[in-house]
Design an enzyme around this catalytic site. Sequence first.
Site, PDB file in Angstrom:
ATOM      1  N   TYR A 123      54.196  59.721  54.291  1.00  0.00           N
ATOM      2  CA  TYR A 123      54.263  59.493  55.590  1.00  0.00           C
ATOM      3  C   TYR A 123      54.030  58.139  56.207  1.00  0.00           C
ATOM      4  O   TYR A 123      52.727  57.701  56.138  1.00  0.00           O
ATOM      5  CB  TYR A 123      53.221  60.626  56.164  1.00  0.00           C
ATOM      6  CG  TYR A 123      53.708  62.056  55.770  1.00  0.00           C
ATOM      7  CD1 TYR A 123      54.819  62.514  55.733  1.00  0.00           C
ATOM      8  CD2 TYR A 123      52.604  63.030  55.917  1.00  0.00           C
ATOM      9  CE1 TYR A 123      55.248  63.631  55.020  1.00  0.00           C
ATOM     10  CE2 TYR A 123      52.771  64.514  55.402  1.00  0.00           C
ATOM     11  CZ  TYR A 123      54.028  64.688  54.992  1.00  0.00           C
ATOM     12  OH  TYR A 123      54.333  65.993  54.710  1.00  0.00           O
ATOM     13  N   HIS A 182      54.578  66.685  45.745  1.00  0.00           N
ATOM     14  CA  HIS A 182      55.161  66.679  47.108  1.00  0.00           C
ATOM     15  C   HIS A 182      56.505  66.620  46.758  1.00  0.00           C
ATOM     16  O   HIS A 182      57.318  65.912  46.106  1.00  0.00           O
ATOM     17  CB  HIS A 182      55.107  65.254  47.786  1.00  0.00           C
ATOM     18  CG  HIS A 182      55.418  65.215  49.191  1.00  0.00           C
ATOM     19  ND1 HIS A 182      55.009  64.207  49.972  1.00  0.00           N
ATOM     20  CD2 HIS A 182      55.903  66.100  49.853  1.00  0.00           C
ATOM     21  CE1 HIS A 182      55.414  64.459  51.283  1.00  0.00           C
ATOM     22  NE2 HIS A 182      56.214  65.564  51.212  1.00  0.00           N
TER      23      HIS A 182
END
Length: 354
Positions: A94, A159
């Site tokens: 992110y 992820h």
Amino acid sequence: VFSSLNHISIHLPSCISFFFERTTFVSIFLTMSIPQAKMELRPLGNTGLKVSSVGFGASPLGSVFGPVAEVDAVATVREAFRQGINFFDTSPYYGGTLSEKMLGKGLKALQVPRSDYIVATKCGRYEEGFDFSAERVTKSIDESLERLQLDYVDILHCHDIEFGSLDQIVSETIPALQKLKREGKTRFIGITGLPLDIFTYVLDRVPPGTVDVILSYCHYGVNDSTLVDLIPYLKGKGVGVISASPLAMGLLTEQGGPEWHPASPELKSACKAAAAHCKSKGKKITKLALQYSLANKEVSSVLVGMSSVSQVEENVAAVRELEDLGMDQETLSEVEAILEPVKNQTWPSGIDQK
């Protein structure tokens, strides 16, 4: 505090006295415990953790949806904690590591015991691409801990595993995470992704108790509730369930999803119509969608992205209203009718695993 400060200051020159009082007050203020409002805490599988029903999604702190100043990021984390949110989720992906750095600064500024909050980060997905090798994920956690200014995370997720080989996840990545767990760098192990069948594929191939948590997104909302069919299986495995993107990555908002949103034109159009219907009634589809996701207590926490104090306040208000008044069933039924033709429609994600 003030009376004692004044008592001391009479023995000092006025300028020093003023400085002493101010700096001492600021020091005391910063180290005072933050009074927390009550929020429902839900057990997370067999971990023993109890997470707030709303979790703090920290991806916006990485300025992925627009710039967020450090002072605003710190204030947002503080307000979330003050309102009873104890679960914070981030990833090195992110904002190209910026989210972790900002969250780390916000958590440090809380000046509360580490056990007062729960932190999840991820590995395997980075700004430069995917790498689920044991070497990379082992290096990854050390980098994340440094950015977060923590000694350990509570959950370390692989992820978006659909973008790697699921067999590699089973045979290489998860064993590497188990080693990190034994070393105390993470307390629990999780996996994340969009297609629901990735979870059963992995969980059926690892020993029971190896994976503690799954994080699913865009599959438990008013437009798509397919995660609910998987919950009995996950509960049977003792795996905690976290759901993210109750707003379907922006589809269930008045402004709609971003240009790049992978949903079909039909799904985008239906969600736009549902949002317009809510607006015509003086209602907010964002609140309705969040409350819908929160209402199922089999989901331990619903992650919502937040980057401002006002967003925290709005989300917490939706939680309180749900607890006090329940759902707006009339508007919910009307929205469900609008979305019925596209109910449970999703989009492809990941590589071909065959």
